[in-house]
Structure formats: structure tokens, C-alpha cells
Design a protein around this motif. Structure first.
Motif, PDB file in Angstrom:
ATOM      1  N   LYS A 342       1.109  -1.075  -0.040  1.00  0.00           N
ATOM      2  CA  LYS A 342      -0.269  -0.191  -0.053  1.00  0.00           C
ATOM      3  C   LYS A 342       0.460   1.013  -0.309  1.00  0.00           C
ATOM      4  N   THR A 343       1.857   1.635   0.807  1.00  0.00           N
ATOM      5  CA  THR A 343       3.033   2.634   0.508  1.00  0.00           C
ATOM      6  C   THR A 343       2.756   3.021  -1.018  1.00  0.00           C
ATOM      7  N   VAL A 344       3.781   1.661  -1.358  1.00  0.00           N
ATOM      8  CA  VAL A 344       4.353   1.921  -2.532  1.00  0.00           C
ATOM      9  C   VAL A 344       3.726   2.114  -3.619  1.00  0.00           C
ATOM     10  N   ALA A 345       2.012   1.776  -3.719  1.00  0.00           N
ATOM     11  CA  ALA A 345       1.575   2.244  -4.667  1.00  0.00           C
ATOM     12  C   ALA A 345       0.926   3.797  -3.886  1.00  0.00           C
ATOM     13  N   GLN A 346       1.446   4.243  -3.239  1.00  0.00           N
ATOM     14  CA  GLN A 346       1.247   5.667  -2.757  1.00  0.00           C
ATOM     15  C   GLN A 346       1.776   6.333  -3.121  1.00  0.00           C
ATOM     16  N   ARG A 347       3.156   5.687  -2.862  1.00  0.00           N
ATOM     17  CA  ARG A 347       4.436   6.174  -3.840  1.00  0.00           C
ATOM     18  C   ARG A 347       4.222   6.142  -5.559  1.00  0.00           C
ATOM     19  N   LEU A 348       3.819   6.205  -5.847  1.00  0.00           N
ATOM     20  CA  LEU A 348       3.932   5.650  -7.353  1.00  0.00           C
ATOM     21  C   LEU A 348       3.307   6.538  -7.871  1.00  0.00           C
ATOM     22  N   MET A 349       1.971   7.052  -6.791  1.00  0.00           N
ATOM     23  CA  MET A 349       0.851   7.776  -7.600  1.00  0.00           C
ATOM     24  C   MET A 349       0.994   9.249  -7.270  1.00  0.00           C
ATOM     25  N   SER A 350       2.183   9.170  -6.332  1.00  0.00           N
ATOM     26  CA  SER A 350       2.947  10.878  -6.389  1.00  0.00           C
ATOM     27  C   SER A 350       3.819  10.718  -7.717  1.00  0.00           C
ATOM     28  N   CYS A 351       4.576  10.146  -8.038  1.00  0.00           N
ATOM     29  CA  CYS A 351       4.956   9.904  -9.383  1.00  0.00           C
ATOM     30  C   CYS A 351       4.798  10.521 -10.926  1.00  0.00           C
ATOM     31  N   VAL A 352       3.552  10.322 -10.749  1.00  0.00           N
ATOM     32  CA  VAL A 352       2.676  10.573 -12.447  1.00  0.00           C
ATOM     33  C   VAL A 352       1.821  11.614 -12.138  1.00  0.00           C
ATOM     34  N   ARG A 353       1.679  12.123 -13.543  1.00  0.00           N
ATOM     35  CA  ARG A 353       0.111  12.830 -13.724  1.00  0.00           C
ATOM     36  C   ARG A 353      -0.719  12.084 -13.443  1.00  0.00           C
ATOM     37  N   ASP A 354      -2.476  12.616 -13.543  1.00  0.00           N
ATOM     38  CA  ASP A 354      -3.583  12.436 -13.047  1.00  0.00           C
ATOM     39  C   ASP A 354      -4.381  11.416 -14.525  1.00  0.00           C
ATOM     40  N   SER A 355      -3.511  12.381 -15.962  1.00  0.00           N
ATOM     41  CA  SER A 355      -3.485  10.921 -17.018  1.00  0.00           C
ATOM     42  C   SER A 355      -3.087  10.448 -17.212  1.00  0.00           C
ATOM     43  N   ASP A 356      -2.273   9.669 -16.287  1.00  0.00           N
ATOM     44  CA  ASP A 356      -1.569   8.618 -16.429  1.00  0.00           C
ATOM     45  C   ASP A 356      -1.868   7.080 -15.721  1.00  0.00           C
ATOM     46  N   MET A 357      -1.657   6.447 -15.722  1.00  0.00           N
ATOM     47  CA  MET A 357      -2.211   4.978 -14.337  1.00  0.00           C
ATOM     48  C   MET A 357      -0.969   4.166 -14.148  1.00  0.00           C
ATOM     49  N   VAL A 358      -1.345   4.120 -12.944  1.00  0.00           N
ATOM     50  CA  VAL A 358      -0.428   2.898 -11.707  1.00  0.00           C
ATOM     51  C   VAL A 358      -1.711   1.564 -11.606  1.00  0.00           C
ATOM     52  N   ALA A 359      -1.164   0.526 -12.000  1.00  0.00           N
ATOM     53  CA  ALA A 359      -2.013  -0.447 -11.667  1.00  0.00           C
ATOM     54  C   ALA A 359      -1.503  -1.762 -11.201  1.00  0.00           C
ATOM     55  N   ARG A 360      -2.172  -2.383 -10.701  1.00  0.00           N
ATOM     56  CA  ARG A 360      -1.334  -3.290  -9.742  1.00  0.00           C
ATOM     57  C   ARG A 360      -1.698  -4.940 -10.535  1.00  0.00           C
ATOM     58  N   GLN A 361      -0.617  -5.272 -10.833  1.00  0.00           N
ATOM     59  CA  GLN A 361      -0.688  -6.745 -12.276  1.00  0.00           C
ATOM     60  C   GLN A 361      -0.841  -7.616 -10.792  1.00  0.00           C
ATOM     61  N   GLY A 362       0.002  -8.055 -10.017  1.00  0.00           N
ATOM     62  CA  GLY A 362      -0.769  -8.989  -9.113  1.00  0.00           C
ATOM     63  C   GLY A 362       0.722  -8.645  -8.327  1.00  0.00           C
ATOM     64  N   GLY A 363       0.274  -9.895  -6.949  1.00  0.00           N
ATOM     65  CA  GLY A 363       1.194 -10.059  -6.139  1.00  0.00           C
ATOM     66  C   GLY A 363       2.167  -8.347  -5.832  1.00  0.00           C
ATOM     67  N   ASP A 364       3.972  -9.081  -6.130  1.00  0.00           N
ATOM     68  CA  ASP A 364       4.474  -7.320  -5.791  1.00  0.00           C
ATOM     69  C   ASP A 364       4.785  -6.768  -7.248  1.00  0.00           C
ATOM     70  N   GLU A 365       3.928  -6.550  -8.186  1.00  0.00           N
ATOM     71  CA  GLU A 365       3.885  -5.643  -9.598  1.00  0.00           C
ATOM     72  C   GLU A 365       3.087  -5.300  -9.570  1.00  0.00           C
ATOM     73  N   PHE A 366       3.839  -4.032 -10.323  1.00  0.00           N
ATOM     74  CA  PHE A 366       3.162  -2.802 -10.948  1.00  0.00           C
ATOM     75  C   PHE A 366       3.303  -2.248 -12.041  1.00  0.00           C
ATOM     76  N   VAL A 367       2.384  -1.573 -12.643  1.00  0.00           N
ATOM     77  CA  VAL A 367       2.382  -1.794 -14.184  1.00  0.00           C
ATOM     78  C   VAL A 367       1.906   0.185 -14.261  1.00  0.00           C
ATOM     79  N   LEU A 368       2.774   1.016 -15.056  1.00  0.00           N
ATOM     80  CA  LEU A 368       2.156   2.452 -15.105  1.00  0.00           C
ATOM     81  C   LEU A 368       2.043   2.407 -16.605  1.00  0.00           C
TER      82      LEU A 368
END
Length: 714
Positions: A342-368
Motif C-alpha cells: 500500500k505504501t509503494v502504491a501511494q509512492r508510485l501515484m505521487s510520481c505520475v500525472r493525473d492522465s497516467d495510470m498506476v495499476a497493480r498487476q498482482g503480487g509485488d508487480e505494478f504497471v504504469l
């Protein structure tokens, strides 16, 4: 000598006198043909009858002579006991005031039936003004009275329904003014009474509807169809709160064909709409982090590709994998691992614009997904550096501080792929290259990155050998009833006993088998083996239980029902002891074909359940059409139900939804008593998980079945 009547007729008519009926006979005929009874009675205590016409028999069942001079029954006794006082008082008052009496009352027929009569009459007075007799006429009005009473009862019932209905009921003018409403509608809209609503709410379009155009749509449907059904809108309550309603209404026309008013019902559906919104959110978002899940990721990336194709520009896909996450998760437990995610998800969101997407692929994998990268690789690289720095910031877990890093792979549209699958696959390959480079870095995809290709090739060669050399084994995990704790089923789970790698878990080899098409022969082996083993347990005299087998998406085709039927026939197992499990994603991939295949399977007599429910994107309208028997709640929800309110709410909602649809609910991944107690208290039907038993070998599961059979024996 002529009577008065005959004299009148003879004086005014040229008809020969001998052809004219005698007056007494004429009067007798007239009285007999009257639809009622003519009578004369004395004004005494019994109203003693001196004359009564022949209609007496039809009306009362008594012959006229039986009433004359009270020979069998008096006129007063004919009247129903409950009406005698009322009739007597009315007649006495009218006679005293020299008025005609006119009254409706009940009489008792000779057979005991109650009839309503209408009576009119007058008092006959002598020269001294004293009453000599009463003369009158009675007519049977039973049918009219019963019809009137039925109408009154219908009106009373309608009024009761109108007043006490749970749903709101209304009538409105076409221009938007309420004519009539019931108390329920007043409560729904927040008014003190129906009268208060009618007086206060004078303009439905603007005072009621949040979007006034909904009233326009309502009117359009009325003009086209004369009615609306399940018309959903947001409306204002009197206090300004906004609620959801569903309306059913029709237009009412007068005799001339002109529109008179609209009438219908209103149901408050705010809770259902919130629930549906929550279910939609859960279907498209990760329950732990709140980020979009892989389904929403695929849809968003597809739209990003289409936009880039039409407008030009660069779109980047970044695959982020946390380094050393497994170590933290295994060492400190899932709860700490979840907090980190959950902490990593918040940090990833802080690095991108509103028009970008941060998704959780599963496990410890995220896709931007980064759209419109006008600065090319330089701009993408800056974003990746921000992500590496943000993720690697110190993170506190209790009294310990951790520094976790990430490895990132980047693919770009259109350079590295022109479709969703290719872009994700190439970003994944680049991520593995970043790990090879020592982690905590990012790599752009390049065609020469073949690490994943060689690893997959080696795995596929080993899988083909495993199938040929019978290296696969089936383990069985018990399913227990929450009512009495008995084993009521089992799930067949495949394991790979590799000579080189030892026991290999399914999540390590199933994805490769899916990709290479080996999952079909592997799935067929699982089904044959499970059916043969279940029949062997039954032949050994053990209590029969259904065994569940998971189906791969690749197995869901038109040939599947015939194959299953052949397997059942070859094994001798009755279809009722086989359960097939399909995932939500399989269900929704091609819903129409899936429904047809599942219906054919159901006709065999087996059971079907939806596995991993809540992790995919189920349409509730489709779910009602699928011939399934049970829903399996995914372990990711079960894991947190005792300490996470959102997970608990989701599990409760799934149980409620399933029971509404007459489906059983199975919870998997139950690991402790808290989870067990929660599921039991909230009506879950079946459970499986390590708390009740790990997946077991055939011998171990056989021993457990045998012990339970002995314990259950009287």
C-alpha cells in the motif's frame, strides 16, 4: 254490475265489453307479474299481514297463505333480528309524520339465506286520522347490495394498499404536479405527509430531478410507449440530500382519448446503487491498494494505444517489480507485506500525472501507463528515476527500518509493440533484464533481450517431459460444511514432482503451460485422474463426496462437454459427484459461448462453481444467466476479513449476493479461527484452507475420509 275499473275501460274504449278481463283477475295478474311483493298489514306488534302478492314465494320462500294472519310466520319475524328495531323505528316515524317510508334491510329466507330488500310504503288512515294499516312494496336488491359492498371492500383494500404500501405511489399531471401520493412516497422524499409533499413539490422537473433532462426522457418514453419501467434517476429529498429512485409508471387516458394523468410507483434504490458501484469498483480495482487491477489496466492501455494511433505521440508501459519483497513478506508476515504494498502504491501515484495510470498487476508487480510522452526517452527516464528514488525511501515496520528497491522494465508504443499483450510482455522482459543488472535500476526493452525466452523454453521442455513421464501428482484439499464441520467435498490440486527441482507449485508452471498450449492435455489428465480416484473411494465404501476440478480458459470450448461425458463414462463416476471450477475471467471472456457450454455441461448433471470470485470483472446480469451452483470467495479477501473492514464488507456482500441468486458460497484460504468464526456468523456455506487441512496425498486424504466415516457411524 260493473266494477269501477271495468267501468272506466268500457267508457273510454270501443272494445266489446265481453272481451275485457274482469278487474279482480286483471289486478291479480298485474301483482303476480311484479318483480317484488305487494302487501297490506296491520299496524300492530307483529305487523300482521292481511294481503300479500304471489311474489312472496320467490322472495321469501313462504307461500302467501303462510304469512296471512301470521299462520306460519309474521311479517316482522321475516326481518333479520339485527334490523328489526331499525326498520320498526323508521316506519313508525314515517307513519307518525304521514310520510312514505323508504328503507333497505335484510330478511331471512325460509332456507336460512340472507337477502337484502328495498321497501316502500305508506300508512292508511281512517276518518279520525288513526292508522288502520300499512301498505307497501318490497323488492329483492341482494345483488345490488352485494355489488356495492364488494365495491366498497375493493375501495377499502385499494386504500389500504395505497396507504400502507412500502413503495411510493403517485399520480401526477402531465405538466409535473402531484395529484395524489401515498405516505411511503412522502417518506422517501423526506416530507412530513402526502399533503405536505403535494403542496410543496409543485415543479417535478426542477425541484425533484437532479438532472432535469431525466424528466424530459421520462416524458419522451411516455409519449412513445405510454409507460416506463425501472426508470432510474437521482432526485433531491426535501432536506437537499440526493438519493436514487426507480420509477414504474403509465399514462392514463380519458374516454375521449385525452391524457388525464400519469400514475406509478417509486422505489428507493440508493443502497443498491451504492452496492453496485462498490461491486464495479472492486471488479476493476485491487482490493488491497485501491489501484486499478489488471482488467482495468488492459482496457486503459488499449484506449491509450488507440489514442496514440489516431493522434500520434509516444506511450510508455513501465513494469515495476519490488526487489526482496518475498523476503520481507515471508519474514515479517503477510500483514506487513500488505502495508508495504500500500505504501509503494501511494509512492508510485505521487510520481505520475493525473492522465497516467498506476495499476497493480498482482503480487509485488505494478504497471504504469504513461501517455503523451512528448520528450521521448529522456522524459520517460526522468519519470523512472523519480520512481526508483520514491520506492527506495526508508520504510518503517514497527521498530525496524527497511530500504526496499525496485526493478523497472519499459516498453514503448509503437517502437516495442503495437498491442497490449506485446507491450506488457516486452516491459516484463526488460524488467528481468533490470534485475540481472543488479536491481534498483530501469531498462528500456531491446529486441536482443532473450532472457525470458530462454527460461520459458527450458520450462516448456521440462513440462512436456513431465507429462510424458507422469511426473504430475494430484493432491486433495478437503472442503468442510460450516454447519457441522463434516467433509462435504474436495478440490483436486495438481503438483509437479520434478526430478531436478523437487515439488514444483502450480503458480510456477501453469502460466507456461497456458502459454504453450500444454494446459489442455494437463487439464484432461487432471480430470481423468480425479474422476477415477473419486470412483475408487466410493468403491471402497467411503462416503461419496463431490471432487472439484479447475478448468483452464483454453479448455472452455464446444468439445468440452463431450470430453467430460466420456471421462465420466470411462471412470464410472456419476456426474453428481463432479464439480467443475471456472474463474471469473473465463466466464466473462466470451459470455455468450460460455453460457452455451456451461448449459451443456449442466445437462450432464454435474456441479459448476465460479472460482476466485471478486478478483475479476463479473457482470451481475450475466452471473444470473450462468448455470452455476456456487461462488468461491478468493483467499485475498478471506485473509483480511478479521481486521480489514473493506474486505469484511466485500465478503458479506458476496455471501448475500450468492444467497439471493440461490448459490452456495465457498470460502478458500481460511487459515485461522477468526476467519472461521466470521464466515460462520455471516452464513457462508463451505470452507477450505490450511486451518482445516492442507492439500493431501491420496493416501492421507483416504485416511481422513475413513476416520470421519468411523466417527460418524452410530
Amino acid at each position: 254490475m260493473k266494477t269501477a275499473a271495468s267501468s272506466v275501460i268500457s267508457d273510454n274504449d270501443n272494445t266489446p265489453a265481453q272481451s275485457i278481463p274482469r278487474s279482480p283477475r286483471l289486478l291479480e295478474t298485474l301483482l303476480a307479474n311484479l318483480d317484488g311483493v305487494v302487501y297490506r298489514c296491520r299496524d300492530d306488534a307483529q305487523w300482521t299481514v292481511e294481503f300479500v302478492s304471489e311474489g312472496c314465494l320467490q322472495l321469501t320462500g313462504y307461500l302467501p297463505e303462510e304469512l296471512l294472519l301470521n299462520q306460519r310466520i309474521s311479517f316482522l319475524e321475516l326481518i333479520h333480528p339485527d334490523d328489526r328495531q331499525m326498520v320498526r323505528a323508521h316506519v313508525d316515524d314515517c307513519v307518525r309524520l304521514r310520510r312514505r317510508f323508504d328503507v333497505e334491510y335484510r330478511i331471512v329466507h325460509v332456507e336460512g339465506a340472507i337477502r337484502w330488500v328495498w321497501g316502500r310504503g305508506v300508512g292508511i288512515y281512517n276518518a279520525d286520522g288513526e292508522v288502520e294499516a300499512l301498505e307497501g312494496f318490497m323488492q329483492d336488491v341482494t345483488e345490488r347490495k352485494e355489488a356495492a359492498q364488494a365495491l366498497q371492500e375493493a375501495e377499502r383494500r385499494y386504500r389500504s394498499i395505497f396507504e400502507n404500501a412500502i413503495e411510493g405511489v403517485f399520480q401526477t399531471t402531465p405538466d409535473g404536479t402531484y395529484i395524489a401520493v401515498n405516505p411511503a412516497l412522502a417518506r422517501i422524499y423526506g416530507y412530513r405527509s402526502p399533503e405536505d409533499l403535494i403542496v410543496s413539490l409543485r415543479d417535478i422537473r426542477h425541484q425533484l430531478y437532479v438532472e432535469p433532462e431525466r424528466r424530459s426522457e421520462f416524458m419522451r418514453l411516455m409519449e412513445e410507449h405510454g409507460s416506463v419501467s425501472n426508470f432510474e434517476s437521482r432526485v433531491y429529498r426535501r432536506d437537499g440530500d440526493i438519493i436514487w429512485i426507480s420509477e414504474n409508471a403509465r399514462a392514463v387516458y380519458g374516454d375521449a382519448g385525452t391524457l388525464v394523468f400519469y400514475e406509478g410507483t417509486v422505489e428507493a434504490i440508493t443502497e443498491r446503487k451504492l452496492y453496485e458501484a462498490e461491486m464495479r469498483h472492486q471488479a476493476t480495482h485491487d482490493a488491497l491498494t485501491g489501484l486499478p487491477n489488471r482488467n482495468m489496466l488492459h482496457d486503459h492501455l488499449q484506449r491509450a494505444i488507440q489514442s496514440a494511433r489516431q493522434k500520434g505521440g509516444l506511450t510508455a508501459v513501465a513494469f515495476v517489480d519490488l526487489d526482496q519483497f518475498k523476503y520481507i513478506n515471508d519474514s515479517l508476515g503477510h500483514q506487513v507485506g500488505d502495508e508495504l504494498l500500500k505504501t509503494v502504491a501511494q509512492r508510485l501515484m505521487s510520481c505520475v500525472r493525473d492522465s497516467d495510470m498506476v495499476a497493480r498487476q498482482g503480487g509485488d508487480e505494478f504497471v504504469l501507463v504513461l501517455q503523451n510522452q512528448t520528450e521521448g526517452d529522456v522524459g520517460i527516464a526522468e519519470v523512472m528515476q523519480r520512481i526508483l528514488a520514491a520506492v527506495s525511501r526508508p520504510w518503517q515496520a514497527g521498530d525496524r527500518e527497511f530500504h526496499i528497491t525496485s526493478s523497472i522494465g519499459v516498453s514503448r508504443y509503437p517502437t516495442d509493440g503495437k498491442d497490449v499483450e506485446t507491450l506488457l510482455k516486452n516491459a516484463d522482459s526488460a524488467m528481468y533484464k533490470a534485475k540481472e543488472q543488479g536491481r534498483n535500476n530501469f531498462q528500456f526493452f531491446a529486441p536482443w533481450m532473450d532472457t525470458q525466452v530462454s527460461n520459458r523454453l527450458e520450462m516448456l521442455i521440462s513440462l512436456r517431459r513431465a507429462l510424458d513421464q507422469q511426473e504430475f501428482k494430484l493432491f486433495y484439499q478437503p472442503k468442510l460444511s460450516l454447519k457441522d464441520g463434516r467433509i462435504i467435498g474436495a478440490e483436486a490440486l495438481i503438483r509437479w514432482e520434478s526430478p531436478e527441482q523437487g515439488m514444483v507449485a502450480p503458480d510456477r508452471f501453469i502460466p507456461f503451460a497456458e502459454e504453450a498450449g500444454l494446459i489442455v492435455p494437463i487439464g484432461e489428465w487432471v480430470l481423468r485422474t480425479a474422476c477415477r480416484q473419486n470412483k475408487a473411494w466410493q468403491d471402497a465404501g467411503l462416503p461419496p463426496i463431490p471432487v472439484a476440478v479447475n478448468l483452464s480458459p483454453r479448455q472452455m470450448n464446444q468439445a468440452l462437454p463431450e470430453f467430460v461425458a466420456n471421462v465420466l463414462a470411462d471412470s464410472g463416476l456419476s456426474a453428481s459427484w463432479l464439480e467443475l471450477e471456472i474463474t471469473e475471467n473465463v466466464v466473462m471472456k466470451d459470455a455468450e459461448k460460455t453460457v452455451a457450454t456451461l448449459n451443456t455441461l449442466k445437462r450432464l448433471g454435474l456441479q459448476i462453481s465460479v472460482d476466485d470470485f471478486g478478483t475479476g470483472y463479473s457482470s451481475l446480469s450475466y452471473l444470473r444467466r450462468f448455470p452455476v451452483d456456487a461462488l468461491k470467495i478468493d483467499k485475498s479477501f478471506v485473509r483480511d476479513i478479521a481486521r480489514d473492514a473493506d474486505s469484511a464488507a466485500i465478503v458479506k456482500a458476496v455471501i448475500s449476493l450468492a444467497h439471493i441468486l440461490n448459490l452456495r458460497v465457498i470460502a478458500e484460504g481460511v487459515e485461522d479461527e477468526e476467519q472461521h468464526a466470521f464466515l460462520r456468523e455471516n452464513g457462508c456455506d463451505e470452507v477450505q484452507g490450511y486451518y482445516f487441512g492442507k492439500p493431501m496425498t491420496v493416501d492421507d486424504f483416504t485416511d481422513r475420509l475413513r476416520k470421519e466415516a468411523v466417527q460418524a457411524a452410530p
